[in-house]
Design a protein around this motif. Structure first.
Motif, short mmCIF file in Angstrom:
data_model
loop_
_atom_site.label_atom_id
_atom_site.label_comp_id
_atom_site.label_asym_id
_atom_site.label_seq_id
_atom_site.Cartn_x
_atom_site.Cartn_y
_atom_site.Cartn_z
N SER A 1 0.88 -1.28 0.05
CA SER A 1 0.13 0.02 0.05
C SER A 1 0.88 1.31 -0.09
O SER A 1 0.67 2.26 -0.69
CB SER A 1 -0.72 -0.20 1.31
N ALA A 2 1.81 1.35 0.94
CA ALA A 2 2.69 2.35 0.93
C ALA A 2 3.37 2.57 -0.35
O ALA A 2 3.81 3.80 -1.09
CB ALA A 2 3.93 2.21 1.84
N ARG A 3 3.76 1.71 -1.29
CA ARG A 3 4.37 1.64 -2.57
C ARG A 3 3.40 2.30 -3.48
O ARG A 3 3.64 3.25 -4.30
CB ARG A 3 4.85 0.22 -2.97
N ASP A 4 2.15 1.78 -3.38
CA ASP A 4 0.98 2.44 -4.43
C ASP A 4 0.84 3.86 -4.20
O ASP A 4 0.50 4.44 -4.95
CB ASP A 4 -0.25 1.48 -4.14
N ALA A 5 0.85 4.19 -2.62
CA ALA A 5 0.62 5.86 -2.47
C ALA A 5 1.97 6.47 -2.50
O ALA A 5 1.74 7.82 -2.48
CB ALA A 5 -0.17 5.50 -1.26
N SER A 6 3.09 5.98 -2.78
CA SER A 6 4.17 6.77 -2.61
C SER A 6 4.39 7.69 -3.54
O SER A 6 3.99 7.61 -4.49
CB SER A 6 5.65 5.83 -2.63
N HIS A 7 4.68 9.06 -3.04
CA HIS A 7 5.25 10.25 -4.03
C HIS A 7 6.65 10.14 -4.43
O HIS A 7 7.04 11.08 -5.26
CB HIS A 7 4.86 11.57 -3.21
N LEU A 8 7.11 8.98 -4.18
CA LEU A 8 8.55 8.86 -4.81
C LEU A 8 8.45 8.63 -6.25
O LEU A 8 7.39 7.72 -6.42
CB LEU A 8 9.27 7.43 -4.19
N PRO A 9 9.56 8.98 -7.01
CA PRO A 9 9.46 8.82 -8.46
C PRO A 9 9.66 7.20 -8.87
O PRO A 9 9.97 6.58 -8.07
CB PRO A 9 10.75 9.65 -9.09
N ALA A 10 9.29 7.05 -10.07
CA ALA A 10 9.34 5.48 -10.64
C ALA A 10 10.70 5.26 -10.95
O ALA A 10 11.20 4.23 -11.14
CB ALA A 10 8.27 5.44 -11.67
N THR A 11 11.61 6.21 -11.34
CA THR A 11 12.92 6.12 -11.96
C THR A 11 13.92 7.08 -11.28
O THR A 11 13.48 8.45 -10.89
CB THR A 11 13.09 6.25 -13.28
N PRO A 12 15.11 6.84 -11.26
CA PRO A 12 16.28 7.62 -10.50
C PRO A 12 16.43 8.98 -11.47
O PRO A 12 16.23 9.04 -12.89
CB PRO A 12 17.53 6.91 -10.42
N SER A 13 16.68 9.91 -11.18
CA SER A 13 17.04 11.16 -11.67
C SER A 13 18.48 11.57 -11.59
O SER A 13 18.89 12.70 -12.25
CB SER A 13 16.33 12.39 -11.17
N ALA A 14 19.44 10.67 -11.07
CA ALA A 14 20.72 11.07 -10.76
C ALA A 14 21.73 10.48 -11.79
O ALA A 14 23.01 10.65 -11.81
CB ALA A 14 21.28 10.78 -9.31
N GLY A 15 21.22 9.90 -12.87
CA GLY A 15 22.10 9.19 -13.94
C GLY A 15 23.16 10.23 -14.44
O GLY A 15 24.34 9.81 -14.36
N GLU A 16 22.75 11.33 -14.89
CA GLU A 16 23.78 12.13 -15.64
C GLU A 16 24.68 12.73 -14.48
O GLU A 16 26.00 12.73 -14.84
CB GLU A 16 22.99 13.22 -16.25
N ALA A 17 24.43 12.97 -13.47
CA ALA A 17 25.30 13.59 -12.30
C ALA A 17 26.26 12.25 -11.96
O ALA A 17 27.49 12.53 -11.67
CB ALA A 17 24.45 14.17 -11.15
N LEU A 18 25.77 11.10 -11.79
CA LEU A 18 26.77 10.18 -11.48
C LEU A 18 27.53 9.73 -12.74
O LEU A 18 28.98 9.49 -12.60
CB LEU A 18 25.91 8.90 -11.13
N GLN A 19 27.27 9.73 -13.81
CA GLN A 19 27.85 9.70 -15.05
C GLN A 19 29.08 10.68 -14.98
O GLN A 19 30.26 10.42 -15.47
CB GLN A 19 27.27 9.86 -16.24
N ALA A 20 28.84 11.92 -14.70
CA ALA A 20 29.77 12.90 -14.80
C ALA A 20 30.67 12.79 -13.34
O ALA A 20 32.04 13.01 -13.70
CB ALA A 20 29.20 14.16 -14.37
N LEU A 21 30.39 12.26 -12.28
CA LEU A 21 31.17 12.09 -11.11
C LEU A 21 32.09 10.89 -11.50
O LEU A 21 33.26 11.25 -11.22
CB LEU A 21 30.51 11.91 -10.05
N LEU A 22 31.55 10.03 -12.23
CA LEU A 22 32.54 8.72 -12.63
C LEU A 22 33.46 9.26 -13.40
O LEU A 22 34.89 8.82 -13.26
CB LEU A 22 31.45 7.46 -13.23
N ILE A 23 33.27 10.01 -14.43
CA ILE A 23 34.14 10.36 -15.62
C ILE A 23 35.20 11.20 -14.69
O ILE A 23 36.38 11.02 -15.13
CB ILE A 23 33.51 11.18 -16.66
#
Length: 245
Positions: free
Chosen positions: A216-238
Motif C-alpha cells: 500500500s505504501a508503494r502504491d501511495a508513495s510520492h517517490l518517483p518511479a525512476t532515478p534522476s541522478a544518472g547524468e550526475a553520477l556519470q559526470a562524477l564517474l568520469i
C-alpha cells in the motif's frame, strides 16, 4: 565495531571510496557470534579500466580475526553506480550506513546523489527479500530469518513513506515482541525462535499485515518511479576516473 575493521579494508588490493558495516550489526540485532560484514566501493586505476587487462569489478575477502568471522565485499565504482541506479536497497543501505569504517569526499558526493536514486520501485527489492527470508524461517524456525523478514518490511515501509533509508530495525519496530526477539538472538546466530516470545501464527499474521502495508505504501508513495541522478553520477564517474589517472 572493532577498531581493526579499517585495517581489514586497507588490505584490499585497491583503494576504497568508502567502507561501512552492514549485516546484523547495521540492522540492530547482532549476535555474540555474528559475522562482521564489511561492504565497500573500490576504485580501479584508469589503466585497469581501459586497457587489455581490466581489473576486478568485485573484491571479496574472508577469514577470521579475534574470533570473529569476516565477510568483506567491495564493488568497483562503476559497478556500484550501476547498482545504485537500480532499485537495489542493499547498495543504498551500504552507502548510507552510519557505521563508517573508511570514507572520503567522493563518499559524501555519492551519498548526496543517492537521494535522487530512491524510487517507489525499491519496494520490489524489500518485498522480494522479505519473501525469501520468510520462506527460510518457515524451513528453519530460526530467529535470524524471522528478524530479517521484519527488518526489511519495516525498512521498506519507512522508505516509501519518507524517502529515507533506515536499516536499523530497533527505531522502526511496530510490534511489541520485536525487542524481545532481538534480545534473544544476542545469544546465538542460529537460535530458534522461542515459543514464549510469539506464536508462529501471530508472527505469520503480522508478516502478512506488514507485507500488505508495504504494498500500500508503494502504491501511495510520492517517490518517483525512476532515478534522476544518472547524468550526475556519470559526470562524477568520469571526473573521478580522469582525476585518478
Amino acid at each position: 565495531m572493532p577498531g581493526w575493521a579499517g585495517e581489514v579494508v586497507d588490505d584490499l588490493a585497491y583503494p576504497v571510496v568508502f567502507a561501512t558495516v552492514s549485516g546484523a550489526h547495521l540492522y540492530g540485532f547482532a549476535s555474540v557470534d555474528s559475522d562482521l560484514d564489511l561492504r565497500a566501493c573500490h576504485l580501479l586505476p584508469l589503466a585497469a579500466v581501459v586497457g587489455l587487462h581490466t581489473g576486478p569489478e568485485t573484491l571479496q575477502a574472508g577469514g577470521e580475526r579475534e574470533g570473529m568471522e569476516l565477510d568483506v565485499v567491495a564493488q568497483e565504482l562503476a559497478k556500484f553506480i550501476r547498482l545504485l541506479l537500480k532499485p537495489n536497497g542493499y547498495v543504498l543501505e551500504q552507502l548510507l550506513s552510519p557505521l563508517v569504517v573508511r570514507t572520503c569526499e567522493l563518499h559524501d558526493e555519492l551519498a548526496a546523489l543517492s537521494r535522487h536514486c530512491v524510487t517507489s520501485r525499491h519496494a520490489h527489492h524489500y518485498l522480494g527479500f522479505a519473501a525469501g527470508q520468510w520462506r527460510l524461517f518457515q524451513q528453519t524456525g530460526e530467529l535470524k530469518p524471522a528478524l530479517y523478514t521484519l527488518r526489511v518490511l519495516h525498512t521498506g515501509i519507512h522508505l516509501m513513506h519518507t524517502g529515507e533509508v533506515q536499516a536499523d530495525l530497533r527505531p522502526l519496530a511496530t510490534l511489541p515482541y520485536i525487542a524481545d526477539m532481538i534480545e534473544a538472538k544476542k545469544a546465538g546466530e542460529h537460535r530458534l525462535l522461542p515459543a514464549d516470545l510469539v506464536s508462529r501464527d501471530r508472527l505469520a499474521d503480522d508478516v502478512e499485515s506488514l507485507t500488505a502495508a508495504l504494498e500500500s505504501a508503494r502504491d501511495a508513495s510520492h517517490l518517483p518511479a525512476t532515478p534522476s541522478a544518472g547524468e550526475a553520477l556519470q559526470a562524477l564517474l568520469i571526473r573521478t576516473r580522469l582525476g585518478h589517472a
